[in-house]
Scaffold this motif. Structure first.
Motif, short mmCIF file in Angstrom:
data_model
loop_
_atom_site.label_atom_id
_atom_site.label_comp_id
_atom_site.label_asym_id
_atom_site.label_seq_id
_atom_site.Cartn_x
_atom_site.Cartn_y
_atom_site.Cartn_z
N ALA A 26 1.08 -1.47 0.00
CA ALA A 26 0.08 -0.09 0.08
C ALA A 26 0.97 1.35 0.02
CB ALA A 26 -0.96 -0.19 1.31
N SER A 27 1.91 1.28 0.66
CA SER A 27 2.67 2.39 0.74
C SER A 27 3.36 2.87 -0.57
CB SER A 27 3.96 2.23 1.86
OG SER A 27 4.53 1.32 1.61
N ASP A 28 3.74 1.70 -1.19
CA ASP A 28 4.20 2.11 -2.68
C ASP A 28 3.00 2.68 -3.58
OD1 ASP A 28 6.91 1.49 -2.48
OD2 ASP A 28 6.25 -0.45 -1.82
N VAL A 29 1.87 1.69 -3.61
CA VAL A 29 0.64 2.15 -4.67
C VAL A 29 -0.01 3.35 -4.47
CG1 VAL A 29 -1.31 0.91 -5.69
CG2 VAL A 29 0.62 -0.59 -5.03
N ILE A 30 -0.30 3.53 -3.03
CA ILE A 30 -1.08 4.60 -3.02
C ILE A 30 -0.41 5.88 -3.31
CG2 ILE A 30 -2.21 6.00 -1.20
CD1 ILE A 30 -3.79 3.46 -1.82
N PRO A 31 0.76 6.27 -3.24
CA PRO A 31 1.50 7.48 -3.72
C PRO A 31 1.19 7.47 -5.18
CG PRO A 31 2.59 6.64 -2.03
CD PRO A 31 1.68 5.58 -2.35
N LEU A 32 1.35 6.23 -5.87
CA LEU A 32 1.27 6.39 -7.29
C LEU A 32 -0.24 6.76 -7.64
CD1 LEU A 32 3.72 3.47 -8.62
CD2 LEU A 32 4.04 5.98 -8.97
N ALA A 33 -1.21 6.29 -6.91
CA ALA A 33 -2.54 6.50 -7.17
C ALA A 33 -2.76 7.94 -6.90
CB ALA A 33 -3.55 5.85 -6.37
N ALA A 34 -2.13 8.72 -6.18
CA ALA A 34 -2.27 10.09 -5.81
C ALA A 34 -1.70 10.93 -7.05
CB ALA A 34 -1.56 10.45 -4.58
N MET A 35 -0.35 10.57 -7.71
CA MET A 35 0.23 11.03 -8.76
C MET A 35 -0.82 10.92 -9.98
SD MET A 35 3.99 9.74 -8.93
CE MET A 35 5.33 9.97 -7.77
N ALA A 36 -1.62 9.83 -10.17
CA ALA A 36 -2.50 9.52 -11.30
C ALA A 36 -3.54 10.50 -10.97
CB ALA A 36 -2.72 8.07 -11.23
N GLY A 37 -3.83 10.76 -9.70
CA GLY A 37 -5.14 11.76 -9.42
C GLY A 37 -4.64 13.07 -9.56
N GLY A 38 -3.55 13.57 -9.87
CA GLY A 38 -3.33 14.97 -10.00
C GLY A 38 -2.38 15.54 -9.29
N GLN A 39 -1.94 14.66 -8.28
CA GLN A 39 -0.94 15.21 -6.97
C GLN A 39 0.53 15.29 -7.51
OE1 GLN A 39 -2.09 16.29 -3.63
NE2 GLN A 39 -3.69 16.78 -5.03
N THR A 40 1.17 16.25 -8.00
CA THR A 40 2.66 16.04 -8.25
C THR A 40 3.64 15.77 -7.27
OG1 THR A 40 2.91 18.47 -8.08
CG2 THR A 40 2.15 17.51 -10.33
N LYS A 41 3.12 16.26 -5.93
CA LYS A 41 3.89 15.87 -4.58
C LYS A 41 3.10 15.60 -3.57
CE LYS A 41 7.43 18.27 -1.90
NZ LYS A 41 7.94 19.74 -1.64
N TRP A 42 3.57 14.58 -2.83
CA TRP A 42 2.92 14.07 -1.70
C TRP A 42 2.57 15.18 -0.65
CZ3 TRP A 42 -0.01 10.13 -0.95
CH2 TRP A 42 -0.37 9.50 0.32
N ALA A 43 1.24 15.62 -0.38
CA ALA A 43 0.69 16.29 0.56
C ALA A 43 -0.19 15.97 1.50
CB ALA A 43 0.24 17.65 -0.37
N GLY A 44 0.03 14.95 1.93
CA GLY A 44 -0.73 14.42 3.11
C GLY A 44 -2.22 14.21 2.87
N ARG A 45 -3.20 15.14 3.58
CA ARG A 45 -4.81 15.01 3.30
C ARG A 45 -5.10 14.90 1.96
NH1 ARG A 45 -7.83 18.64 7.11
NH2 ARG A 45 -6.81 17.31 8.83
N SER A 46 -4.63 15.89 1.05
CA SER A 46 -5.19 16.24 -0.10
C SER A 46 -4.47 14.91 -1.23
CB SER A 46 -4.69 17.29 -0.86
OG SER A 46 -3.21 17.32 -0.93
N SER A 47 -3.37 14.29 -0.95
CA SER A 47 -3.04 13.27 -1.50
C SER A 47 -3.93 11.84 -1.15
CB SER A 47 -1.66 12.89 -1.12
OG SER A 47 -0.55 14.12 -1.79
N ILE A 48 -4.12 12.03 0.03
CA ILE A 48 -5.05 10.80 0.52
C ILE A 48 -6.42 10.66 -0.28
CG2 ILE A 48 -6.33 9.70 2.31
CD1 ILE A 48 -3.38 9.10 2.47
N ALA A 49 -7.04 12.09 -0.51
CA ALA A 49 -8.14 12.33 -0.91
C ALA A 49 -8.27 11.72 -2.34
CB ALA A 49 -8.83 13.79 -0.69
N ALA A 50 -6.98 12.39 -3.04
CA ALA A 50 -7.05 12.10 -4.57
C ALA A 50 -6.79 10.40 -5.02
CB ALA A 50 -5.72 12.67 -5.16
#
Length: 523
Positions: A345-369
């Motif tokens: 999960a700790s590898d896949v979820i950050p990539l999912a956030a990237m796919a959701g438009g988050q260019t950089k991990w930003a906690g709450r907004s990245s989680i939501a994306a």
């Protein structure tokens, strides 16, 4: 191995089975019930209870972690098993109950073909026969030497694993076979001390362990973990502690803050200067002062695929993008040939956030994306256990998947080049797996000897050649296989690396939210 453990386990096993049989395995169960010791009092740990719990969990009747204690949930599971199979309910765990559960598993889950619910966990027939021979040499009666994974072999394997003090599941994986070989040919019972190592699956060259044992006369107990959450749980659990562990570097700060890791004595490491300062500097993005860890292997998290299969499923599609897996419409095109993400999960979820438009991990907004993206692909994209990812790719059960570069390289080797891997054009992750010493390690001197040994160029090159991951050793290149060090999946181009972001350090709140998203997605 302790001789008294061998004798005890052998005696336990021999009482369960018909002796002298030439019948093939599969249903070789003893007909006479041996005299059993008195049942353990409620609350006491019991090996038979733990075995029953593992087996009941495999058939979906028990949801709690096997503890070896006869809990109310275990008794409920035993009653449910009796109702399912039409047998008399048992109030205690004995050999008759264990045999009945094993017999049910072999008939209902196709274990006789070497599978566990269809998941490839067992080595091939030749490896099984070798394991049976080795178990016999160690005093564990594995039944006929027929290369068949039957109940008798499973019980012997459980007893061997129990005697080693490693994870017990009774299945003969490549790690178990490696441990059996070393138990017979390594330092063995004559070793002056023991070193307990906990690593990822398929992440070592077996000869490295055996050579270390012989050179230092230290017996290595080698165990594996599934992911960083599993590692943390093992480090925080009661029982014999581990001496060397291999966490992903972004998990190091949290483990250190929880008091699970101890500071390294770098003054005792003679080969420290072999570490590439560029990789070590990257490691400091997570372990700020480099106090708790040193780099073992580094890799990217990206996309792997089988061109022959993907071209049939979606002709003309450029596979090397995050959208291939994380865009629901595109992912559905590959569902028929198998699309997945590695169970991390700790590898896949950050990539999912990237796919959701988050260019950089930003906690709450990245989680939501990430949550929105993962919800969109739920039911289409499978979660692939880490110890099955390589074979699933190599055997064509997956045509496209998000996973680790080194696993893709191993799948390339097994599939004779049928697998491709790239850092996605729209972004990937860069990660380091570290070497660390738990705070409660019993053999810290031996732990530092082992870490120093892995920093020898010839040694770490052997590991890279086997596992397909890039190491952090400045001098190892001359000892590495040309096919490995020239593979872009192992060492990506400068352009690919520029698209790779370091795996983020996750706050405790991030971790909780990621666990929540993952548990819902993986159902």
């Amino acid at each position: 191995m302790q001789l008294r453990h061998i004798a005890l386990a052998a005696a336990l096993i021999s009482g369960l089975w018909i002796t002298g049989t030439t019948q093939a395995q599969g249903f070789v169960f003893g007909t006479a019930e041996p005299k059993a010791p008195a049942a353990a009092p409620a609350g006491a740990r019991n090996a038979k209870v733990e075995s029953a719990q593992r087996l009941l969990a495999r058939i979906g009747l028990l949801r709690e972690t096997p503890s070896g204690t006869l809990t109310p949930a275990t008794l409920d599971a035993m009653r449910a098993f009796a109702a399912r199979t039409g047998t008399a309910p048992a109030s205690e765990v004995n050999d008759a109950l264990l045999n009945a559960i094993r017999r049910h598993i072999w008939t209902s889950q196709n274990w006789s073909s070497g599978n566990y619910k269809g998941k490839e966990k067992i080595v091939d027939a030749q490896g099984l026969r070798e394991a049976q021979i080795l178990l016999g040499k160690l005093g564990f009666s594995a039944g006929p030497l027929d290369g068949t994974f039957g109940p008798q072999t499973q019980v012997a394997t459980e007893a061997f694993q129990e005697s080693q003090g490693v994870s017990v599941d009774g299945l003969i994986t490549s790690t178990v076979l490696m441990n059996l070989r070393r138990a017979v040919n390594g330092a063995g019972a004559g070793a002056k001390e023991t070193l307990r190592v906990l690593n990822w699956p398929d992440y070592i060259e077996p000869s490295v362990l055996q050579d270390f044992e012989k050179e230092f006369n230290i017996r290595v107990i080698y165990d594996i973990f599934a992911d960083n959450d599993d590692l943390q749980a093992r480090l925080g659990a009661a029982g014999t502690p581990y001496d060397v562990v291999f966490p992903t570097a972004n998990a190091v700060p949290g483990m250190a803050a929880k008091g699970l890791l101890g500071k390294l004595d770098k003054a005792s490491l003679k080969n420290l200067n072999n570490i590439d300062p560029r990789v070590d500097a990257t490691l400091r993005a997570w372990d700020k002062d480099g106090a708790y860890s040193l780099p073992y292997m580094w890799y990217t998290v990206g996309i792997a695929w089988n061109p022959k299969l993907t071209s049939k499923a979606f002709p003309g599609h450029s596979v090397d993008t995050l959208a291939t897996v994380f865009d629901p419409a595109i992912a559905k095109r590959f569902q028929s040939c198998g699309i997945g993400v590695v169970d991390s999960a700790s590898d896949v979820i950050p990539l999912a956030a990237m796919a959701g438009g988050q260019t950089k991990w930003a906690g709450r907004s990245s989680i939501a994306a990430a949550e929105k993206v993962m919800a969109g692909i739920a039911g289409t994209v499978k979660v692939i256990p880490t110890d099955q990812f390589i074979d699933s790719l190599a055997n064509g059960k997956l045509c496209v998947a998000i996973g680790f570069s080194g696993d893709a390289v191993q799948a390339q080797g097994k599939s004779r080049g049928a697998v491709e891997y790239r850092v996605p054009a729209d972004g990937g992750l860069l990660a380091i797996d570290a070497m660390a010493v738990p705070a409660n390690a019993k053999n810290k001197r031996g732990a530092h000897q082992f870490i120093d040994y892995l920093m020898r160029p010839q040694v770490i090159a052997k590991v890279s050649n086997t596992v397909g991951y890039a190491n952090a050793n400045l001098k190892a290149g001359e000892f590495m296989s040309a096919s490995v060090k020239s593979n872009p999946a192992v060492v990506p181009s400068t352009t690919s690396l520029s698209r790779s972001s370091p795996i983020p350090v996750l706050s405790e709140q991030d971790e909780q939210e990621i666990t929540r998203i993952w548990s819902r997605f993986a159902k």
